[in-house]
Enzyme design. Structure first.
Site, PDB file in Angstrom:
ATOM      1  N   HIS A   1       0.856  -1.190   0.000  1.00  0.00           N
ATOM      2  CA  HIS A   1       0.000   0.000   0.000  1.00  0.00           C
ATOM      3  C   HIS A   1       0.887   1.233   0.000  1.00  0.00           C
ATOM      4  O   HIS A   1       1.933   1.243   0.644  1.00  0.00           O
ATOM      5  CB  HIS A   1      -0.905   0.010   1.242  1.00  0.00           C
ATOM      6  CG  HIS A   1      -2.062   0.928   1.089  1.00  0.00           C
ATOM      7  ND1 HIS A   1      -1.985   2.270   1.363  1.00  0.00           N
ATOM      8  CD2 HIS A   1      -3.318   0.697   0.642  1.00  0.00           C
ATOM      9  CE1 HIS A   1      -3.158   2.824   1.106  1.00  0.00           C
ATOM     10  NE2 HIS A   1      -3.977   1.900   0.669  1.00  0.00           N
TER      11      HIS A   1
ATOM     12  N   ASP B   1      -8.017  -5.322   0.026  1.00  0.00           N
ATOM     13  CA  ASP B   1      -8.508  -6.193  -1.041  1.00  0.00           C
ATOM     14  C   ASP B   1      -8.115  -7.653  -0.857  1.00  0.00           C
ATOM     15  O   ASP B   1      -8.608  -8.520  -1.574  1.00  0.00           O
ATOM     16  CB  ASP B   1      -7.988  -5.703  -2.397  1.00  0.00           C
ATOM     17  CG  ASP B   1      -8.699  -4.442  -2.821  1.00  0.00           C
ATOM     18  OD1 ASP B   1      -9.868  -4.305  -2.476  1.00  0.00           O
ATOM     19  OD2 ASP B   1      -8.076  -3.603  -3.483  1.00  0.00           O
TER      20      ASP B   1
HETATM   21  N1  ACO Z   1       4.118  -7.889  -4.683  1.00  0.00           N
HETATM   22  C1  ACO Z   1       5.477  -7.885  -4.853  1.00  0.00           C
HETATM   23  N2  ACO Z   1       6.252  -6.776  -4.726  1.00  0.00           N
HETATM   24  C2  ACO Z   1       5.632  -5.624  -4.423  1.00  0.00           C
HETATM   25  C3  ACO Z   1       4.235  -5.552  -4.222  1.00  0.00           C
HETATM   26  C4  ACO Z   1       3.475  -6.731  -4.362  1.00  0.00           C
HETATM   27  N3  ACO Z   1       2.148  -6.715  -4.194  1.00  0.00           N
HETATM   28  N4  ACO Z   1       3.894  -4.265  -3.924  1.00  0.00           N
HETATM   29  C5  ACO Z   1       5.034  -3.565  -3.945  1.00  0.00           C
HETATM   30  N5  ACO Z   1       6.091  -4.375  -4.230  1.00  0.00           N
HETATM   31  C6  ACO Z   1       7.512  -3.997  -4.274  1.00  0.00           C
HETATM   32  C7  ACO Z   1       7.823  -3.183  -5.541  1.00  0.00           C
HETATM   33  O1  ACO Z   1       8.227  -4.012  -6.604  1.00  0.00           O
HETATM   34  C8  ACO Z   1       8.928  -2.291  -5.040  1.00  0.00           C
HETATM   35  O2  ACO Z   1      10.095  -3.061  -4.971  1.00  0.00           O
HETATM   36  P1  ACO Z   1      11.559  -2.382  -5.255  1.00  0.00           P
HETATM   37  O3  ACO Z   1      11.723  -1.341  -4.182  1.00  0.00           O
HETATM   38  O4  ACO Z   1      12.531  -3.510  -5.174  1.00  0.00           O
HETATM   39  O5  ACO Z   1      11.477  -1.792  -6.641  1.00  0.00           O
HETATM   40  C9  ACO Z   1       8.521  -1.973  -3.589  1.00  0.00           C
HETATM   41  O6  ACO Z   1       7.749  -3.106  -3.173  1.00  0.00           O
HETATM   42  C10 ACO Z   1       7.723  -0.676  -3.420  1.00  0.00           C
HETATM   43  O7  ACO Z   1       6.554  -0.776  -4.228  1.00  0.00           O
HETATM   44  P2  ACO Z   1       5.972   0.394  -5.129  1.00  0.00           P
HETATM   45  O8  ACO Z   1       5.272  -0.232  -6.310  1.00  0.00           O
HETATM   46  O9  ACO Z   1       7.040   1.409  -5.411  1.00  0.00           O
HETATM   47  O10 ACO Z   1       4.924   1.032  -4.136  1.00  0.00           O
HETATM   48  P3  ACO Z   1       3.762   2.004  -4.532  1.00  0.00           P
HETATM   49  O11 ACO Z   1       3.444   2.765  -3.293  1.00  0.00           O
HETATM   50  O12 ACO Z   1       4.080   2.783  -5.757  1.00  0.00           O
HETATM   51  O13 ACO Z   1       2.537   1.027  -4.915  1.00  0.00           O
HETATM   52  C11 ACO Z   1       0.746  -0.493  -4.692  1.00  0.00           C
HETATM   53  C12 ACO Z   1       1.566   0.617  -4.025  1.00  0.00           C
HETATM   54  C13 ACO Z   1       0.259  -0.034  -6.064  1.00  0.00           C
HETATM   55  C14 ACO Z   1      -0.470  -0.778  -3.828  1.00  0.00           C
HETATM   56  C15 ACO Z   1       1.639  -1.766  -4.831  1.00  0.00           C
HETATM   57  O14 ACO Z   1       2.005  -2.224  -3.550  1.00  0.00           O
HETATM   58  C16 ACO Z   1       0.946  -2.882  -5.609  1.00  0.00           C
HETATM   59  O15 ACO Z   1       1.016  -2.902  -6.845  1.00  0.00           O
HETATM   60  N6  ACO Z   1       0.218  -3.821  -4.894  1.00  0.00           N
HETATM   61  C17 ACO Z   1      -0.560  -4.843  -5.566  1.00  0.00           C
HETATM   62  C18 ACO Z   1      -1.887  -4.274  -6.066  1.00  0.00           C
HETATM   63  C19 ACO Z   1      -2.864  -4.015  -4.965  1.00  0.00           C
HETATM   64  O16 ACO Z   1      -3.077  -4.841  -4.094  1.00  0.00           O
HETATM   65  N7  ACO Z   1      -3.522  -2.849  -5.034  1.00  0.00           N
HETATM   66  C20 ACO Z   1      -4.539  -2.456  -4.070  1.00  0.00           C
HETATM   67  C21 ACO Z   1      -4.051  -1.320  -3.237  1.00  0.00           C
HETATM   68  S1  ACO Z   1      -5.178  -0.951  -1.958  1.00  0.00           S
HETATM   69  C22 ACO Z   1      -6.445  -0.205  -2.714  1.00  0.00           C
HETATM   70  O17 ACO Z   1      -6.382   0.419  -3.730  1.00  0.00           O
HETATM   71  C23 ACO Z   1      -7.694  -0.381  -2.076  1.00  0.00           C
END
Ligand code: ACO
Length: 423
Positions: free
Chosen positions: A300, A357
């Site tokens: 998140h 979610d």
């Molecule tokens: N699985 C594996 N790796 C992940 C995940 C995941 N679900 N989420 C983040 N990471 C990793 C990224 O690859 C990144 O790694 P790095 O630093 O080595 O490059 C690090 O964790 C930081 O992640 P970001 O994508 O930069 O974080 P951001 O704040 O931009 O994104 C998000 C947040 C979109 C929620 C992301 O965690 C994600 O894509 N999660 C899966 C989708 C999801 O569940 N969305 C629902 C969010 S809640 C909502 O909207 C109600």
């Protein structure tokens, strides 16, 4: 008032600092470009405050979520979704009279103009309900054009009609006749009845299911400046009307990184089950930077400790399945995935925890909601939050049209050549 100092090319600029009611600190850069020529750079707006808001407070490090000051844990267990709608939009919990009036208004405006049924008829079979919902919400503005005197009435209309729109979109997708709203049922019960009843049967609302749905809607009701809410504010900042702004919010919610994640989670859990429930393999895949796979329902932008909504939902998932006498192999996979991921240094270092979610889809499945309706359920829940933000922005004198800047990285000036001169 305290100030912050920024030094750029040897020159010092003093910037005002604003402090919120929970001591959140913001450096006000509104005059920075005028004074220095420079802008701030923040892709994804992770450190940008786009407004001041009195609606929802989140402390992502401590896992705190409050609507208008009330902890989510209290609202989730004690309030009705309709009360939460009122609270978010009007700023206080309704007294008895206010609640009775609000409920009766929401009951009297549930019908769609009969002509709108023709829109549903035009969609192809299998049309995603989110596409239908977004376009039908925007279509409402053709029936109820904006007028200042009808602003509150249009808010009522939207909350009342969204469940009719959502239920009709579902009935259309499975080829069943539309079920009309009933005035003798609660908001949540009426929605379930429109979704699940068939003309030849006397549909009885299951109280366990009604409570579960009420809880889910409350947990999704607002989450301050997330992608869809910021979209509603962005579109609304041009003074686009309520229906257009909310329709845009529905589109933003649809994406798999936002509200669409609940559908992705169930599809992912199903895929893991079909592949022999080897969840460890998928944890490894999510860590592999050469793979596009990620653990949907994990991570998140704001929560870096735990998502309090996920904690509530995890408990509720067990209770709902138990009360309905059901078991779901996907719940076991979800719990195992969570356990493995929470111990894994990759997820620990990045502070990746289950989000709202992760468990919501399992409850939706248990109560009979099809997978392609999950994100629609999220939209129903998020509606009062979107409206509250749209309304707050409209009445905020400091609000301006949203118009970010950019750092240009394209070609510098060059002369046009005719097509025969070009290499
Ligand atoms: N699985 C594996 N790796 C992940 C995940 C995941 N679900 N989420 C983040 N990471 C990793 C990224 O690859 C990144 O790694 P790095 O630093 O080595 O490059 C690090 O964790 C930081 O992640 P970001 O994508 O930069 O974080 P951001 O704040 O931009 O994104 C998000 C947040 C979109 C929620 C992301 O965690 C994600 O894509 N999660 C899966 C989708 C999801 O569940 N969305 C629902 C969010 S809640 C909502 O909207 C109600």
């Amino acid at each position: 008032m305290s100030t912050a100092k920024l030094t750029l090319n040897g020159k010092e600029y003093e910037l005002p600092v604003i402090v919120g009611s929970e001591n959140e600190v913001g450096i006000d850069v509104q005059q920075l470009r005028a004074k220095s020529g420079a802008i701030t750079y923040d892709p994804g707006y992770g450190n940008t405050g786009a407004c001041q808001s009195a609606i929802t407070f989140i402390d992502g490090d401590q896992g705190i979520l409050r609507y208008r000051g009330y902890p989510i844990e209290q609202l989730a267990t004690q309030a009705s979704f309709v009360e939460v709608c009122f609270l978010l939009i009007y700023g206080h919990l309704p007294n008895h009279n206010e609640l009775t009036n609000f409920e009766s208004e929401l009951t009297r405006h549930t019908l769609l103009h009969e002509d709108m049924k023709k829109f549903f008829e035009g969609y192809p079979r299998g049309a995603h309900p989110m596409a239908q919902l977004a376009s039908m919400i925007i279509s409402l503005s053709t029936y109820y054009p904006e007028s200042e005197s009808e602003l509150d009435l249009n808010i009522i209309r939207l909350i009342a009609k969204i469940k009719t729109l959502a239920a009709f979109a579902y009935k259309k997708s499975i080829g069943q006749p539309y079920i009309y709203p009933r005035n003798d049922m609660s908001y949540v019960a009426d929605f379930m009845h429109m979704l699940f009843a068939v003309p030849s049967e006397n549909y009885q609302v299951n109280e366990v299911v009604e409570r579960a749905l009420n809880l889910l809607l409350i947990l999704h009701a607002d989450h301050e400046q997330n992608c869809s809410t910021s979209t509603v504010r962005m579109v609304g900042s041009s003074q686009a009307d309520l229906f257009a702004s909310i329709g845009a919010g529905v589109c933003a919610l649809w994406g798999p990184l936002h509200g669409g994640a609940n559908q992705e989670v169930i599809e992912m859990l199903q895929m893991i089950q079909d592949d022999g429930a080897n969840y460890k393999k998928y944890v490894d895949k999510a860590k592999d930077k050469n793979s596009d796979f990620k653990l949907f329902g994990f991570g998140h932008r704001v929560y870096k400790n735990f998502d309090p909504r996920a904690t509530i939902l995890k408990k509720s998932t067990d209770e709902v399945l138990h009360a309905l006498g059901m078991s779901d192999p996907l719940l076991e996979i979800a719990k195992n995935l969570e356990e493995v991921a929470l111990k894994d240094p990759y997820f620990v270092e990045r502070k990746l925890y289950p989000n709202v979610d992760f468990y919501s889809g399992i409850i939706y499945r248990a109560i009979g909601i099809p997978t392609n309706m999950f994100t629609v359920m999220f939209a129903l829940g998020r509606l009062p939050g979107w409206i509250a933000h749209w309304r707050e922005m409209r009445s905020d004198k400091a609000s301006r049209i949203n118009r970010p800047r950019q750092v240009y990285t394209g070609a510098t000036v060059r002369d046009y050549q005719s097509v025969f001169e070009r290499k």
